[in-house]
Design a protein around this motif. Structure first.
Motif, PDB file in Angstrom:
ATOM      1  N   PHE A 148       0.228   5.618  16.165  1.00 12.71           N
ATOM      2  CA  PHE A 148      -0.651   6.132  17.294  1.00 12.71           C
ATOM      3  C   PHE A 148      -0.606   4.974  18.408  1.00 12.71           C
ATOM      4  CE2 PHE A 148      -2.191   8.538  13.674  1.00 12.71           C
ATOM      5  CZ  PHE A 148      -1.621   9.780  13.885  1.00 12.71           C
ATOM      6  N   PRO A 149       0.403   4.296  18.961  1.00 11.48           N
ATOM      7  CA  PRO A 149       0.182   3.117  19.668  1.00 11.48           C
ATOM      8  C   PRO A 149      -0.758   3.133  20.861  1.00 11.48           C
ATOM      9  CG  PRO A 149       2.421   4.201  20.082  1.00 11.48           C
ATOM     10  CD  PRO A 149       1.499   5.112  18.716  1.00 11.48           C
ATOM     11  N   ALA A 150      -1.015   4.463  21.345  1.00 15.54           N
ATOM     12  CA  ALA A 150      -1.968   4.540  22.614  1.00 15.54           C
ATOM     13  C   ALA A 150      -3.324   4.956  21.986  1.00 15.54           C
ATOM     14  CB  ALA A 150      -1.689   5.547  23.605  1.00 15.54           C
ATOM     15  N   GLY A 151      -3.759   4.710  20.704  1.00  9.25           N
ATOM     16  CA  GLY A 151      -4.983   5.035  20.133  1.00  9.25           C
ATOM     17  C   GLY A 151      -5.392   6.440  20.066  1.00  9.25           C
ATOM     18  N   LYS A 152      -6.678   6.734  20.428  1.00 11.37           N
ATOM     19  CA  LYS A 152      -7.331   8.058  20.053  1.00 11.37           C
ATOM     20  C   LYS A 152      -6.645   9.293  20.946  1.00 11.37           C
ATOM     21  CE  LYS A 152     -12.083   9.227  19.405  1.00 11.37           C
ATOM     22  NZ  LYS A 152     -13.396   8.822  19.794  1.00 11.37           N
ATOM     23  N   VAL A 153      -6.004   8.928  22.193  1.00 11.39           N
ATOM     24  CA  VAL A 153      -5.636   9.899  23.079  1.00 11.39           C
ATOM     25  C   VAL A 153      -4.237  10.341  22.180  1.00 11.39           C
ATOM     26  CG1 VAL A 153      -4.195  10.622  25.059  1.00 11.39           C
ATOM     27  CG2 VAL A 153      -6.279   9.296  25.201  1.00 11.39           C
ATOM     28  N   ASP A 154      -3.555   9.398  21.782  1.00  7.83           N
ATOM     29  CA  ASP A 154      -2.004   9.794  20.853  1.00  7.83           C
ATOM     30  C   ASP A 154      -2.669  10.715  19.754  1.00  7.83           C
ATOM     31  OD1 ASP A 154      -0.324   8.545  22.598  1.00  7.83           O
ATOM     32  OD2 ASP A 154       0.382   7.079  21.129  1.00  7.83           O
ATOM     33  N   GLN A 177     -13.887   6.154  11.128  1.00  6.63           N
ATOM     34  CA  GLN A 177     -13.788   7.377  10.489  1.00  6.63           C
ATOM     35  C   GLN A 177     -12.472   7.923  10.636  1.00  6.63           C
ATOM     36  OE1 GLN A 177     -16.866   9.249  13.228  1.00  6.63           O
ATOM     37  NE2 GLN A 177     -18.272   9.663  11.851  1.00  6.63           N
ATOM     38  N   ILE A 178     -11.656   7.997  11.670  1.00 10.93           N
ATOM     39  CA  ILE A 178     -10.253   8.424  11.593  1.00 10.93           C
ATOM     40  C   ILE A 178      -9.708   7.567  10.550  1.00 10.93           C
ATOM     41  CG2 ILE A 178      -8.206   8.313  12.776  1.00 10.93           C
ATOM     42  CD1 ILE A 178      -9.898   8.783  15.530  1.00 10.93           C
ATOM     43  N   MET A 179      -9.665   6.266  10.378  1.00 15.27           N
ATOM     44  CA  MET A 179      -8.869   5.469   9.449  1.00 15.27           C
ATOM     45  C   MET A 179      -9.297   5.996   8.033  1.00 15.27           C
ATOM     46  SD  MET A 179      -8.316   1.939  11.304  1.00 15.27           S
ATOM     47  CE  MET A 179      -8.265   1.851  12.989  1.00 15.27           C
ATOM     48  N   ALA A 181       0.860  -1.201   0.043  1.00 11.26           N
ATOM     49  CA  ALA A 181       0.120  -0.042  -0.110  1.00 11.26           C
ATOM     50  C   ALA A 181       0.895   1.265  -0.032  1.00 11.26           C
ATOM     51  CB  ALA A 181      -0.882   0.093   1.136  1.00 11.26           C
ATOM     52  N   PRO A 182       0.313   2.376  -0.657  1.00 10.05           N
ATOM     53  CA  PRO A 182       1.158   3.493  -0.782  1.00 10.05           C
ATOM     54  C   PRO A 182       1.363   4.096   0.718  1.00 10.05           C
ATOM     55  CG  PRO A 182      -1.010   3.911  -1.512  1.00 10.05           C
ATOM     56  CD  PRO A 182      -0.886   2.493  -1.327  1.00 10.05           C
ATOM     57  N   LYS A 183       2.689   4.822   1.023  1.00  7.32           N
ATOM     58  CA  LYS A 183       2.750   5.190   2.391  1.00  7.32           C
ATOM     59  C   LYS A 183       1.953   6.587   2.447  1.00  7.32           C
ATOM     60  CE  LYS A 183       6.606   6.175   5.278  1.00  7.32           C
ATOM     61  NZ  LYS A 183       6.606   5.336   6.536  1.00  7.32           N
ATOM     62  N   ILE A 184       1.266   6.698   3.633  1.00  7.22           N
ATOM     63  CA  ILE A 184       0.589   7.708   3.951  1.00  7.22           C
ATOM     64  C   ILE A 184       1.299   8.895   4.582  1.00  7.22           C
ATOM     65  CG2 ILE A 184      -1.481   8.689   5.272  1.00  7.22           C
ATOM     66  CD1 ILE A 184      -2.322   6.763   2.945  1.00  7.22           C
ATOM     67  N   GLY A 191      -4.118   2.603   7.118  1.00 12.87           N
ATOM     68  CA  GLY A 191      -4.747   1.176   7.694  1.00 12.87           C
ATOM     69  C   GLY A 191      -4.477   0.823   9.114  1.00 12.87           C
ATOM     70  N   LYS A 192      -4.937  -0.194   9.723  1.00  4.85           N
ATOM     71  CA  LYS A 192      -4.883  -0.821  11.025  1.00  4.85           C
ATOM     72  C   LYS A 192      -3.364  -0.436  11.440  1.00  4.85           C
ATOM     73  CE  LYS A 192      -8.475  -3.186  13.581  1.00  4.85           C
ATOM     74  NZ  LYS A 192      -8.987  -4.257  13.632  1.00  4.85           N
ATOM     75  N   GLY A 193      -2.599  -1.367  10.563  1.00  7.31           N
ATOM     76  CA  GLY A 193      -1.237  -1.303  11.155  1.00  7.31           C
ATOM     77  C   GLY A 193      -0.456  -0.033  10.999  1.00  7.31           C
ATOM     78  N   SER A 194      -0.675   0.726   9.995  1.00  5.93           N
ATOM     79  CA  SER A 194      -0.051   2.319  10.037  1.00  5.93           C
ATOM     80  C   SER A 194      -0.543   2.987  11.294  1.00  5.93           C
ATOM     81  CB  SER A 194      -0.270   2.909   9.007  1.00  5.93           C
ATOM     82  OG  SER A 194       0.342   2.203   7.756  1.00  5.93           O
ATOM     83  N   PHE A 195      -1.992   2.779  11.536  1.00 10.64           N
ATOM     84  CA  PHE A 195      -2.536   3.646  12.589  1.00 10.64           C
ATOM     85  C   PHE A 195      -1.916   3.312  14.169  1.00 10.64           C
ATOM     86  CE2 PHE A 195      -5.975   3.613  15.800  1.00 10.64           C
ATOM     87  CZ  PHE A 195      -6.179   4.878  16.110  1.00 10.64           C
ATOM     88  N   TYR A 196      -1.764   2.050  14.255  1.00 14.59           N
ATOM     89  CA  TYR A 196      -1.393   1.697  15.412  1.00 14.59           C
ATOM     90  C   TYR A 196       0.342   1.902  15.868  1.00 14.59           C
ATOM     91  CZ  TYR A 196      -5.830   0.354  17.271  1.00 14.59           C
ATOM     92  OH  TYR A 196      -6.830   0.432  17.725  1.00 14.59           O
ATOM     93  N   ASN A 197       1.054   2.062  14.438  1.00 16.58           N
ATOM     94  CA  ASN A 197       2.358   2.180  14.282  1.00 16.58           C
ATOM     95  C   ASN A 197       2.573   3.900  14.676  1.00 16.58           C
ATOM     96  OD1 ASN A 197       5.177   1.770  13.838  1.00 16.58           O
ATOM     97  ND2 ASN A 197       4.905   2.765  11.852  1.00 16.58           N
TER      98      ASN A 197
END
Length: 188
Positions: free
Chosen positions: A47-53, A31-33, A3-6, A39-45
């Protein structure tokens, strides 16, 4: 094919607009994604602490923009007309002449205040301090400088609320113009 890098900065900017529209708690991970393209992987990479991060990254990005475009110009000895003209042009541009809410203000007023109270407080205090210091450097007393800085912040934030509430951006541009004129008048 991978996938292209965001671009992280663009993803954060997209999420900021989503928070402006939906609120912090009203914005879902889906909605955020979707808005960010992550994607899920990039998202957690990112922002490891999720929405607060995510929210902290959004507030940090906004803070950096204000540092460069609002606070830094106030940290000069340029003539007041130039400094305040530059500041209020930047304010009007950033808030799209009152069509775009202040995310720090929105977080302060709603259910996202507690997790981000230090960031919110720092943002408003730094802006007031930057104006106060500039005015003092121009010869005004500390109490008068602080009063004018606080009145300017009230005009900006109140103008944003009124522009949104009345669907009339002229309210915001008038409030910011009057705040600028008030400070320039005090310096004459």
């Amino acid at each position: 094919m991978p996938a292209p890098k965001i671009d992280k900065a663009r993803a954060i900017a997209a999420i900021a607009e989503l928070f402006r529209e939906q609120g912090y708690h009203g914005t879902s991970y889906a909605q955020i994604m979707k808005a960010s393209g992550l994607g899920k992987g990039s998202f957690y990479n990112y922002f490891p602490a999720g929405k607060v991060d995510i929210a902290k990254a959004v507030l940090k990005q906004i803070d950096c923009w204000f540092e460069e475009n609002i606070f830094a110009p106030l940290d000069t000895n340029d003539v007041p007309e130039k400094v305040f003209c530059k500041m209020f042009i930047a304010v009007n541009t950033y808030f799209d002449s009152g069509q775009r809410i202040c995310l720090f203000g929105a977080f302060a007023l709603y259910d996202a205040r507690e997790p981000f109270s230090s960031e919110i407080k720092s943002y408003f205090q730094r802006w007031i301090e930057a104006i106060t210091t500039y005015l003092q450097n121009q010869g005004l007393s500390e109490p008068e400088s602080r009063h004018l800085a606080q009145c300017s912040m009230v005009a900006i934030q109140g103008g944003l609320v009124m522009a949104q509430a009345t669907d009339d951006t002229n309210v915001f541009t008038q409030a910011t113009s009057e705040a600028k004129n008030m400070m320039l008048k005090a310096l004459k």
